[in-house]
Design an enzyme around this catalytic site. Structure first.
Site, PDB file in Angstrom:
ATOM      1  N   SER A 119      -3.340  -9.931   2.002  1.00 49.28           N
ATOM      2  CA  SER A 119      -2.171 -10.430   2.512  1.00 49.28           C
ATOM      3  C   SER A 119      -1.685 -11.806   1.691  1.00 49.28           C
ATOM      4  O   SER A 119      -0.364 -12.032   2.232  1.00 49.28           O
ATOM      5  CB  SER A 119      -2.399 -10.652   4.029  1.00 49.28           C
ATOM      6  OG  SER A 119      -3.184  -9.513   4.761  1.00 49.28           O
ATOM      7  N   HIS A 140       0.403  -3.819  -0.465  1.00 45.01           N
ATOM      8  CA  HIS A 140       0.251  -4.675   0.939  1.00 45.01           C
ATOM      9  C   HIS A 140       0.840  -3.563   1.862  1.00 45.01           C
ATOM     10  O   HIS A 140       2.040  -3.496   2.023  1.00 45.01           O
ATOM     11  CB  HIS A 140       1.048  -5.598   0.863  1.00 45.01           C
ATOM     12  CG  HIS A 140       0.905  -6.580   1.795  1.00 45.01           C
ATOM     13  ND1 HIS A 140       1.619  -7.535   2.319  1.00 45.01           N
ATOM     14  CD2 HIS A 140      -0.053  -6.686   2.788  1.00 45.01           C
ATOM     15  CE1 HIS A 140       1.231  -7.944   3.573  1.00 45.01           C
ATOM     16  NE2 HIS A 140       0.163  -7.477   3.850  1.00 45.01           N
ATOM     17  N   GLU A 152       4.510  -2.959   0.676  1.00 41.86           N
ATOM     18  CA  GLU A 152       5.158  -4.251  -0.154  1.00 41.86           C
ATOM     19  C   GLU A 152       4.361  -4.137  -1.578  1.00 41.86           C
ATOM     20  O   GLU A 152       2.986  -4.378  -1.507  1.00 41.86           O
ATOM     21  CB  GLU A 152       5.063  -5.601   0.452  1.00 41.86           C
ATOM     22  CG  GLU A 152       5.590  -6.580  -0.107  1.00 41.86           C
ATOM     23  CD  GLU A 152       5.483  -8.014   0.688  1.00 41.86           C
ATOM     24  OE1 GLU A 152       4.303  -8.241   1.460  1.00 41.86           O
ATOM     25  OE2 GLU A 152       6.138  -8.728   0.678  1.00 41.86           O
ATOM     26  N   ASN A 190       4.544 -11.904   4.644  1.00 44.29           N
ATOM     27  CA  ASN A 190       3.870 -12.907   5.085  1.00 44.29           C
ATOM     28  C   ASN A 190       4.398 -14.286   4.908  1.00 44.29           C
ATOM     29  O   ASN A 190       4.160 -15.371   5.589  1.00 44.29           O
ATOM     30  CB  ASN A 190       2.543 -12.932   4.695  1.00 44.29           C
ATOM     31  CG  ASN A 190       1.745 -11.763   5.370  1.00 44.29           C
ATOM     32  OD1 ASN A 190       2.068 -11.544   6.460  1.00 44.29           O
ATOM     33  ND2 ASN A 190       0.763 -11.124   4.827  1.00 44.29           N
TER      34      ASN A 190
HETATM   35  N1  NAD Z   1      -5.060  -6.704   9.705  1.00 41.99           N
HETATM   36  C1  NAD Z   1      -3.794  -6.824   8.960  1.00 41.99           C
HETATM   37  O1  NAD Z   1      -2.882  -6.638   9.848  1.00 41.99           O
HETATM   38  C2  NAD Z   1      -3.656  -6.689   7.745  1.00 41.99           C
HETATM   39  C3  NAD Z   1      -2.467  -6.301   7.266  1.00 41.99           C
HETATM   40  C4  NAD Z   1      -2.231  -6.167   5.800  1.00 41.99           C
HETATM   41  C5  NAD Z   1      -3.249  -6.593   5.058  1.00 41.99           C
HETATM   42  N2  NAD Z   1      -4.480  -6.986   5.671  1.00 41.99           N
HETATM   43  C6  NAD Z   1      -5.429  -7.131   4.425  1.00 41.99           C
HETATM   44  O2  NAD Z   1      -6.360  -6.035   4.407  1.00 41.99           O
HETATM   45  C7  NAD Z   1      -7.555  -6.412   4.284  1.00 41.99           C
HETATM   46  C8  NAD Z   1      -8.465  -6.160   5.327  1.00 41.99           C
HETATM   47  O3  NAD Z   1      -8.157  -6.288   6.412  1.00 41.99           O
HETATM   48  P1  NAD Z   1      -8.226  -5.543   7.934  1.00 41.99           P
HETATM   49  O4  NAD Z   1      -7.683  -6.014   8.836  1.00 41.99           O
HETATM   50  O5  NAD Z   1      -8.911  -4.115   7.575  1.00 41.99           O
HETATM   51  O6  NAD Z   1     -10.059  -6.191   8.230  1.00 41.99           O
HETATM   52  P2  NAD Z   1     -11.292  -5.721   8.984  1.00 41.99           P
HETATM   53  O7  NAD Z   1     -11.941  -6.961   9.514  1.00 41.99           O
HETATM   54  O8  NAD Z   1     -10.738  -4.716   9.993  1.00 41.99           O
HETATM   55  O9  NAD Z   1     -12.024  -5.108   7.899  1.00 41.99           O
HETATM   56  C9  NAD Z   1     -12.857  -5.842   6.551  1.00 41.99           C
HETATM   57  C10 NAD Z   1     -13.479  -4.697   5.907  1.00 41.99           C
HETATM   58  O10 NAD Z   1     -14.049  -5.438   4.852  1.00 41.99           O
HETATM   59  C11 NAD Z   1     -15.494  -4.988   4.896  1.00 41.99           C
HETATM   60  N3  NAD Z   1     -16.182  -6.257   4.216  1.00 41.99           N
HETATM   61  C12 NAD Z   1     -16.382  -7.452   4.624  1.00 41.99           C
HETATM   62  N4  NAD Z   1     -17.356  -8.201   3.612  1.00 41.99           N
HETATM   63  C13 NAD Z   1     -17.640  -7.224   2.860  1.00 41.99           C
HETATM   64  C14 NAD Z   1     -18.739  -7.305   1.635  1.00 41.99           C
HETATM   65  N5  NAD Z   1     -19.123  -8.577   1.261  1.00 41.99           N
HETATM   66  N6  NAD Z   1     -18.671  -6.239   1.019  1.00 41.99           N
HETATM   67  C15 NAD Z   1     -18.180  -5.092   1.222  1.00 41.99           C
HETATM   68  N7  NAD Z   1     -17.266  -5.061   2.145  1.00 41.99           N
HETATM   69  C16 NAD Z   1     -17.087  -5.790   3.113  1.00 41.99           C
HETATM   70  C17 NAD Z   1     -15.714  -5.032   6.199  1.00 41.99           C
HETATM   71  O11 NAD Z   1     -16.998  -4.086   6.423  1.00 41.99           O
HETATM   72  C18 NAD Z   1     -14.772  -4.386   6.909  1.00 41.99           C
HETATM   73  O12 NAD Z   1     -14.892  -2.679   6.609  1.00 41.99           O
HETATM   74  C19 NAD Z   1      -7.631  -7.975   4.284  1.00 41.99           C
HETATM   75  O13 NAD Z   1      -7.404  -8.468   2.738  1.00 41.99           O
HETATM   76  C20 NAD Z   1      -6.198  -8.292   4.906  1.00 41.99           C
HETATM   77  O14 NAD Z   1      -5.715  -9.627   4.551  1.00 41.99           O
HETATM   78  C21 NAD Z   1      -4.552  -6.898   6.788  1.00 41.99           C
END
Ligand code: NAD
Length: 284
Positions: A119, A140, A152, A190
């Site tokens: 993000s 994204h 994106e 963002n």
């Molecule tokens: N939540 C949103 O609305 C959103 C929107 C767009 C982009 N993102 C981006 O997507 C990515 C994930 O976000 P999310 O909301 O799915 O988070 P989340 O907390 O739901 O999931 C994160 C995942 O990362 C894994 N993880 C964490 N540490 C780890 C490690 N050391 N080794 C392997 N896996 C590991 C966890 O097990 C989990 O499956 C981030 O980069 C976030 O910025 C999030």
């Protein structure tokens, strides 16, 4: 190169959503998660979402079965070797993303594309941990992935035209409208969204109104489907904080500065929908 198999790294809310739209579009999807129970956990998450779509009449039962047949979970990153495109969706942490990209670079075939769903982190910087920075870009997606139409694409300084064109093609197959953004803090969405959420939390913290009042003001006055505090809960307050901190550190722009309340809520584990408690309470 034609993308037939997509590897998804991480099965949190974004990874599961990307896996779902991938199998629905006809791709084979292999999801890597760090836990040994990744297979049932990921299958259950995607299955639940597809079955809800079927119960609303948006999918036929046989489409759910065939989509799930294209989904595979693994706790071994090496199993992503068959992927033509890997989309990384782990926590918003640069060191973690560097280590995942280094491993993906070793595992995937030389023509494969490596994408991050970050993000806020720099794609150019993430790409430096690989020997193929021309094949690295940001893809994204937005939350919830099956619903949100935008994808994106983020072009790092090394990203090639071919890589961008391939990602655009995959985005179209996934049913998304793509826009291309430069690798600048917050990209397009963002850069606009995070200051808005940060200001809403600050306004609530300053006593401008109750949570529901702040959200209603935006929903009814600006026509948004969700208020900013409900949206922060949906994104995840930990993810929101990580994005705000990264954007503030990389740009120095005070608009991104995280309010103390957000930091305190994350410190005590109130992360929004995913923990059942954020600005609102959720039944789990
Ligand atoms: N939540 C949103 O609305 C959103 C929107 C767009 C982009 N993102 C981006 O997507 C990515 C994930 O976000 P999310 O909301 O799915 O988070 P989340 O907390 O739901 O999931 C994160 C995942 O990362 C894994 N993880 C964490 N540490 C780890 C490690 N050391 N080794 C392997 N896996 C590991 C966890 O097990 C989990 O499956 C981030 O980069 C976030 O910025 C999030």
């Amino acid at each position: 190169m034609i993308v037939q198999t997509i590897g998804v790294v991480g099965c949190g809310q974004m990874g599961a959503g990307i896996a779902e739209v991938g199998v629905l579009a006809g791709y084979n999807v292999i999801v890597y998660g760090r836990n040994e129970d990744i297979r049932p956990a990921c299958q259950a998450r995607v299955r639940g979402s597809l079955e809800r779509a079927a119960s609303r009449g948006k999918l036929e039962a046989h489409e759910v079965v065939s989509a799930l047949g294209r989904l595979r979970g693994t706790a071994h990153l090496a199993d992503l070797a068959a992927a033509d495109l890997a989309i990384e969706c782990v926590a918003e942490d640069l060191a973690l993303k560097h280590s995942i990209f280094r491993s993906l670079d070793d595992v995937l075939h030389p023509a494969a594309i490596l994408a991050s769903n970050t993000s806020s982190l720099s794609i150019t910087e993430i790409a430096l941990s690989t020997r193929r920075p021309d094949k690295v870009l940001g893809m994204h997606f937005f939350n919830p992935v099956p619903v949100m139409r935008l994808l994106e694409l983020v072009r790092g300084l090394h990203t090639s035209d071919e890589t961008l064109a391939m990602a655009r093609k995959v985005g179209a197959y996934l049913g998304k409208t793509t826009i291309t953004a430069p690798d600048s803090p917050g990209f397009i969405v963002n850069r606009l969204l995070i200051p808005y959420i940060v200001e809403a939390i600050s306004a609530y913290e300053a006593g401008l109104g109750e949570v529901a009042v702040v959200d209603s003001a935006v929903k009814l006055g600006m026509g948004h489907p969700l208020g900013p505090l409900a949206l922060a809960d949906l994104i995840g307050l930990d993810v929101t904080l990580a994005i705000a901190d990264t954007l503030y550190a990389s740009s120095g722009n005070p608009y991104f500065k995280a309010p103390p309340l957000l930091r305190r809520m994350v410190a005590i584990g109130q992360l929004g929908r995913k923990t059942g408690q954020g600005f609102y309470e959720y039944r789990r």
